[in-house]
Design a protein around this motif. Structure first.
Motif, PDB file in Angstrom:
ATOM      1  N   LEU A  35       0.827  -1.207   0.000  1.00 21.42           N
ATOM      2  CA  LEU A  35       0.000   0.000   0.000  1.00 21.42           C
ATOM      3  C   LEU A  35       0.864   1.261   0.000  1.00 21.42           C
ATOM      4  CD1 LEU A  35      -2.982   0.722   0.020  1.00 21.42           C
ATOM      5  CD2 LEU A  35      -2.891   0.779   2.499  1.00 21.42           C
ATOM      6  N   VAL A  36       1.926   1.254   0.805  1.00 20.68           N
ATOM      7  CA  VAL A  36       2.851   2.392   0.841  1.00 20.68           C
ATOM      8  C   VAL A  36       3.551   2.529  -0.510  1.00 20.68           C
ATOM      9  CG1 VAL A  36       4.994   3.241   1.865  1.00 20.68           C
ATOM     10  CG2 VAL A  36       3.181   2.348   3.325  1.00 20.68           C
ATOM     11  N   LEU A  37       3.995   1.418  -1.069  1.00 20.46           N
ATOM     12  CA  LEU A  37       4.664   1.443  -2.374  1.00 20.46           C
ATOM     13  C   LEU A  37       3.733   1.979  -3.452  1.00 20.46           C
ATOM     14  CD1 LEU A  37       7.139   0.763  -4.074  1.00 20.46           C
ATOM     15  CD2 LEU A  37       6.187  -1.530  -4.377  1.00 20.46           C
ATOM     16  N   LEU A  38       2.495   1.540  -3.453  1.00 22.98           N
ATOM     17  CA  LEU A  38       1.527   2.006  -4.436  1.00 22.98           C
ATOM     18  C   LEU A  38       1.288   3.511  -4.317  1.00 22.98           C
ATOM     19  CD1 LEU A  38      -0.519   1.222  -6.650  1.00 22.98           C
ATOM     20  CD2 LEU A  38      -2.185   0.905  -4.820  1.00 22.98           C
ATOM     21  N   ALA A  39       1.168   4.002  -3.100  1.00 26.43           N
ATOM     22  CA  ALA A  39       0.951   5.433  -2.891  1.00 26.43           C
ATOM     23  C   ALA A  39       2.148   6.246  -3.381  1.00 26.43           C
ATOM     24  CB  ALA A  39       0.687   5.708  -1.409  1.00 26.43           C
ATOM     25  N   CYS A  40       3.341   5.780  -3.077  1.00 24.97           N
ATOM     26  CA  CYS A  40       4.552   6.500  -3.509  1.00 24.97           C
ATOM     27  C   CYS A  40       4.727   6.444  -5.025  1.00 24.97           C
ATOM     28  CB  CYS A  40       5.782   5.935  -2.812  1.00 24.97           C
ATOM     29  SG  CYS A  40       5.818   6.279  -1.043  1.00 24.97           S
ATOM     30  N   LEU A  41       4.433   5.311  -5.626  1.00 23.82           N
ATOM     31  CA  LEU A  41       4.526   5.196  -7.080  1.00 23.82           C
ATOM     32  C   LEU A  41       3.505   6.092  -7.782  1.00 23.82           C
ATOM     33  CD1 LEU A  41       5.172   1.392  -7.645  1.00 23.82           C
ATOM     34  CD2 LEU A  41       6.750   3.290  -8.024  1.00 23.82           C
ATOM     35  N   ALA A  42       2.326   6.212  -7.221  1.00 24.04           N
ATOM     36  CA  ALA A  42       1.310   7.090  -7.810  1.00 24.04           C
ATOM     37  C   ALA A  42       1.799   8.537  -7.814  1.00 24.04           C
ATOM     38  CB  ALA A  42       0.001   6.966  -7.039  1.00 24.04           C
ATOM     39  N   VAL A  43       2.418   8.956  -6.726  1.00 22.49           N
ATOM     40  CA  VAL A  43       2.968  10.318  -6.652  1.00 22.49           C
ATOM     41  C   VAL A  43       4.063  10.488  -7.705  1.00 22.49           C
ATOM     42  CG1 VAL A  43       4.281  11.932  -5.232  1.00 22.49           C
ATOM     43  CG2 VAL A  43       2.387  10.648  -4.224  1.00 22.49           C
ATOM     44  N   ALA A  44       4.951   9.516  -7.810  1.00 21.94           N
ATOM     45  CA  ALA A  44       6.061   9.606  -8.764  1.00 21.94           C
ATOM     46  C   ALA A  44       5.572   9.656 -10.203  1.00 21.94           C
ATOM     47  CB  ALA A  44       7.011   8.427  -8.567  1.00 21.94           C
ATOM     48  N   VAL A  45       4.569   8.859 -10.528  1.00 21.32           N
ATOM     49  CA  VAL A  45       4.044   8.839 -11.897  1.00 21.32           C
ATOM     50  C   VAL A  45       3.427  10.181 -12.255  1.00 21.32           C
ATOM     51  CG1 VAL A  45       2.229   7.840 -13.354  1.00 21.32           C
ATOM     52  CG2 VAL A  45       3.731   6.353 -12.044  1.00 21.32           C
ATOM     53  N   ARG A 101      -1.582  19.717  -9.059  1.00 19.95           N
ATOM     54  CA  ARG A 101      -2.578  19.677  -7.978  1.00 19.95           C
ATOM     55  C   ARG A 101      -2.888  18.236  -7.587  1.00 19.95           C
ATOM     56  NH1 ARG A 101      -6.686  24.346 -10.149  1.00 19.95           N
ATOM     57  NH2 ARG A 101      -5.362  26.105  -9.565  1.00 19.95           N
ATOM     58  N   LEU A 102      -2.971  17.358  -8.588  1.00 21.33           N
ATOM     59  CA  LEU A 102      -3.191  15.941  -8.316  1.00 21.33           C
ATOM     60  C   LEU A 102      -2.010  15.370  -7.540  1.00 21.33           C
ATOM     61  CD1 LEU A 102      -4.832  13.353  -8.648  1.00 21.33           C
ATOM     62  CD2 LEU A 102      -3.729  13.055 -10.885  1.00 21.33           C
ATOM     63  N   ARG A 103      -0.802  15.787  -7.874  1.00 24.10           N
ATOM     64  CA  ARG A 103       0.392  15.334  -7.165  1.00 24.10           C
ATOM     65  C   ARG A 103       0.336  15.718  -5.693  1.00 24.10           C
ATOM     66  NH1 ARG A 103       4.644  17.935  -5.386  1.00 24.10           N
ATOM     67  NH2 ARG A 103       4.140  19.774  -6.599  1.00 24.10           N
ATOM     68  N   VAL A 104      -0.068  16.950  -5.419  1.00 26.78           N
ATOM     69  CA  VAL A 104      -0.174  17.404  -4.019  1.00 26.78           C
ATOM     70  C   VAL A 104      -1.213  16.563  -3.273  1.00 26.78           C
ATOM     71  CG1 VAL A 104      -0.856  19.331  -2.551  1.00 26.78           C
ATOM     72  CG2 VAL A 104       0.662  19.724  -4.501  1.00 26.78           C
ATOM     73  N   LEU A 105      -2.340  16.300  -3.902  1.00 25.00           N
ATOM     74  CA  LEU A 105      -3.371  15.465  -3.279  1.00 25.00           C
ATOM     75  C   LEU A 105      -2.841  14.063  -3.018  1.00 25.00           C
ATOM     76  CD1 LEU A 105      -6.312  14.999  -2.378  1.00 25.00           C
ATOM     77  CD2 LEU A 105      -6.797  14.367  -4.753  1.00 25.00           C
ATOM     78  N   LEU A 106      -2.141  13.483  -4.001  1.00 21.30           N
ATOM     79  CA  LEU A 106      -1.594  12.139  -3.819  1.00 21.30           C
ATOM     80  C   LEU A 106      -0.506  12.109  -2.758  1.00 21.30           C
ATOM     81  CD1 LEU A 106      -1.485  10.843  -7.487  1.00 21.30           C
ATOM     82  CD2 LEU A 106      -3.016  10.106  -5.655  1.00 21.30           C
ATOM     83  N   GLN A 107       0.264  13.183  -2.646  1.00 22.08           N
ATOM     84  CA  GLN A 107       1.255  13.259  -1.579  1.00 22.08           C
ATOM     85  C   GLN A 107       0.573  13.248  -0.213  1.00 22.08           C
ATOM     86  OE1 GLN A 107       3.419  16.763  -2.866  1.00 22.08           O
ATOM     87  NE2 GLN A 107       5.263  15.545  -3.104  1.00 22.08           N
ATOM     88  N   PHE A 108      -0.522  13.968  -0.094  1.00 22.12           N
ATOM     89  CA  PHE A 108      -1.279  13.977   1.153  1.00 22.12           C
ATOM     90  C   PHE A 108      -1.768  12.573   1.483  1.00 22.12           C
ATOM     91  CE2 PHE A 108      -5.474  14.292   3.222  1.00 22.12           C
ATOM     92  CZ  PHE A 108      -5.073  14.846   4.432  1.00 22.12           C
ATOM     93  N   VAL A 109      -2.320  11.896   0.487  1.00 22.00           N
ATOM     94  CA  VAL A 109      -2.813  10.528   0.689  1.00 22.00           C
ATOM     95  C   VAL A 109      -1.657   9.607   1.079  1.00 22.00           C
ATOM     96  CG1 VAL A 109      -3.849   8.534  -0.468  1.00 22.00           C
ATOM     97  CG2 VAL A 109      -4.805  10.816  -0.822  1.00 22.00           C
ATOM     98  N   ALA A 110      -0.508   9.751   0.413  1.00 20.33           N
ATOM     99  CA  ALA A 110       0.646   8.902   0.718  1.00 20.33           C
ATOM    100  C   ALA A 110       1.117   9.125   2.154  1.00 20.33           C
ATOM    101  CB  ALA A 110       1.779   9.187  -0.268  1.00 20.33           C
ATOM    102  N   ILE A 111       1.135  10.364   2.595  1.00 18.30           N
ATOM    103  CA  ILE A 111       1.552  10.647   3.972  1.00 18.30           C
ATOM    104  C   ILE A 111       0.578  10.027   4.966  1.00 18.30           C
ATOM    105  CG2 ILE A 111       1.797  12.494   5.678  1.00 18.30           C
ATOM    106  CD1 ILE A 111       2.994  14.187   3.385  1.00 18.30           C
ATOM    107  N   ILE A 112      -0.714  10.143   4.677  1.00 17.09           N
ATOM    108  CA  ILE A 112      -1.720   9.534   5.561  1.00 17.09           C
ATOM    109  C   ILE A 112      -1.538   8.019   5.608  1.00 17.09           C
ATOM    110  CG2 ILE A 112      -4.204   9.113   5.856  1.00 17.09           C
ATOM    111  CD1 ILE A 112      -3.257  11.956   6.605  1.00 17.09           C
TER     112      ILE A 112
END
Length: 61
Positions: A6-16, A39-50
């Motif tokens: 789950l952590v890997l998926l969240a980080c990969l989504a941000v990177a993509v 803006r999507l990157r910022v949202l995904l970063q928030f999700v990844a941190i959570i």
């Protein structure tokens, strides 16, 4: 799905999304699209941190 996946998926989504935004900017693409991707990157970063904090909390319990 394990916590590590789950952590890997969240980080990969941000990177993509980050790479897509950078490629769009380097090609001289639409500024509007670049803004939406960032803006999507910022949202995904928030999700990844959570997600990361949730995993840390879950493992500590």
């Amino acid at each position: 799905m394990s916590a590590n996946q789950l952590v890997l998926l969240a980080c990969l989504a941000v990177a993509v999304v980050l790479l897509l935004g950078l490629v769009n900017m380097m090609r001289g693409g639409s500024a509007n699209l670049s803004q939406k991707l960032m803006r999507l990157r910022v949202l995904l970063q928030f999700v990844a941190i959570i997600v990361i904090m949730g995993v840390v909390w879950w493992r500590a319990a």
